[in-house]
Design an enzyme around this catalytic site. Structure first.
Site: not given
Ligand code: ASP
Length: 350
Positions: A218, A272, A246-249, A269-270
């Site tokens: 991300t 989510g 799916r929706v992340g953070d 980032t991480g």
């Molecule tokens: N945080 C993002 C998600 O979970 C993924 C990422 O940070 O690479 O959608």
């Protein structure tokens, strides 16, 4: 006695200086921090040529954002300028080169927040928008809403005159192979055997079978402009092999993206799901507001909460005084910062 007197005389100016107000900085504090994702990024596993490409793209994004701030532009404009560079690069998991979901398509999420007004805009699950950060800003400024998803977001984009890209624009061979590997891991519980070096394209070696390494990537930016305003933005393809829809953070205001002039601007980032459950961005800001924590203390404490749940990743953050924090609990995080009066810095590893 004579010696004591001499000492006191010598210390006099120092004591006076200690009480005097600190000299005003030569410049207003302004600058930006960017990330290009956190994960298992190890020096020994990143081929030098690929590392050089990552560094060059991060430097280009920093330069684009810094030029806006240096010219007196807004933190919001700087965030969009920096993120667009990373969205346009196939190296990062945002825009072109985003990871593929379980259905084999890129579903993109992005958010932006204006720390001056707490205005925010986000899109999720868009499939044809070249620069989702731009559309997130249009949601903020022109839709009357905060979060618009899927087809609705694309209808809105079309109304604003956006060109919708073909899905193939976003997809790369590297991401297709990562999806294959992730599917294999899901069905067999076993990663595919290491592939010979170079078979995954762009010089990536067979170590890529460790799918986890590639779930992140991300991109994000936080900025402080010369007027003292903060802004944050994040853009992503989410996680490889994520469930359709799916929706992340990243597009969740207060989780992956948050900015408030009173405290700080944050982009995460991480993994989510953990960042949503910990409400990362707002948690950092709340610690500063409610218990007077410094930016660095607050960011570290919040990331520790993510880790306690089992989550991995990192954040970038900046406050109104120009302090920055870039903690992460993975082996590496693509990142950089450029603050007024200093040099542009790009880093990858711990
Ligand atoms: N945080 C993002 C998600 O979970 C993924 C990422 O940070 O690479 O959608």
């Amino acid at each position: 006695m004579k010696r004591l007197l001499l000492c006191l005389l010598a210390a006099g100016p120092l004591l006076l200086n200690a009480a005097a107000p600190a000299p005003a900085p030569m410049h207003k504090p302004y600058g930006l921090v960017i990330h290009g994702g956190a994960g298992v990024i190890r020096r020994e596993e990143l081929p030098p040529a690929l590392e050089a490409e990552y560094r060059a793209q991060l430097a280009a994004a920093l330069a684009a954002g810094y030029a806006v701030l240096d010219g007196g532009g807004s933190a919001l404009d700087a965030v969009v300028a920096a993120i667009r560079v990373l969205e346009d690069s196939p190296l990062f998991n945002a825009g072109k080169g985003a990871v593929l979901n379980a259905a084999g398509v890129c579903e993109l999420d992005a958010a932006i927040m204006d720390g001056r007004t707490l205005a925010a805009g986000a899109v999720a699950g868009v499939r044809h928008i070249r620069n989702p950060i731009r559309l997130a800003r249009d949601v903020m400024e022109r839709s009357g809403h905060v979060l618009v998803v899927g087809d609705g977001a694309e209808v809105f984009a079309r109304k604003l005159g956006y060109t919708l890209e073909d899905e193939s624009y976003f997809q790369t061979d590297v991401r297709r192979r990562q999806l294959e590997r992730a599917r294999q891991l899901e069905t067999t519980g076993q990663p595919a055997a290491a592939l010979p070096a170079g078979t995954l394209g762009r010089g990536v070696t067979g170590d890529e079978y460790r799918v986890n390494e590639f779930k992140f990537g991300t991109v994000g930016c936080v900025a402080l402009d010369q007027a003292g305003n903060l802004a944050a933005g994040t853009s992503t393809g989410g996680m490889t092999n994520k469930r359709y829809g799916r929706v992340g953070d990243s597009p969740i205001i207060g989780a992956g993206t948050y900015a408030s002039n009173g405290t700080c601007a944050v982009s995460a980032t991480g993994y989510g799901e953990y960042f949503i459950r910990t409400v990362v961005g707002h948690d950092i800001a709340a610690q500063m507001e409610y218990r007077g924590a410094s930016l660095a203390e607050a960011a570290a404490a919040t990331l520790a909460k993510v880790a306690r749940l089992g989550g991995t990743g990192g954040v970038i953050a900046i406050d109104r005084a120009g302090h920055i924090a870039l903690p992460f609990n993975t082996a590496g995080m693509y990142r950089g910062h450029h603050l007024a009066g200093g040099e542009a810095v790009v880093e990858i590893f711990q």
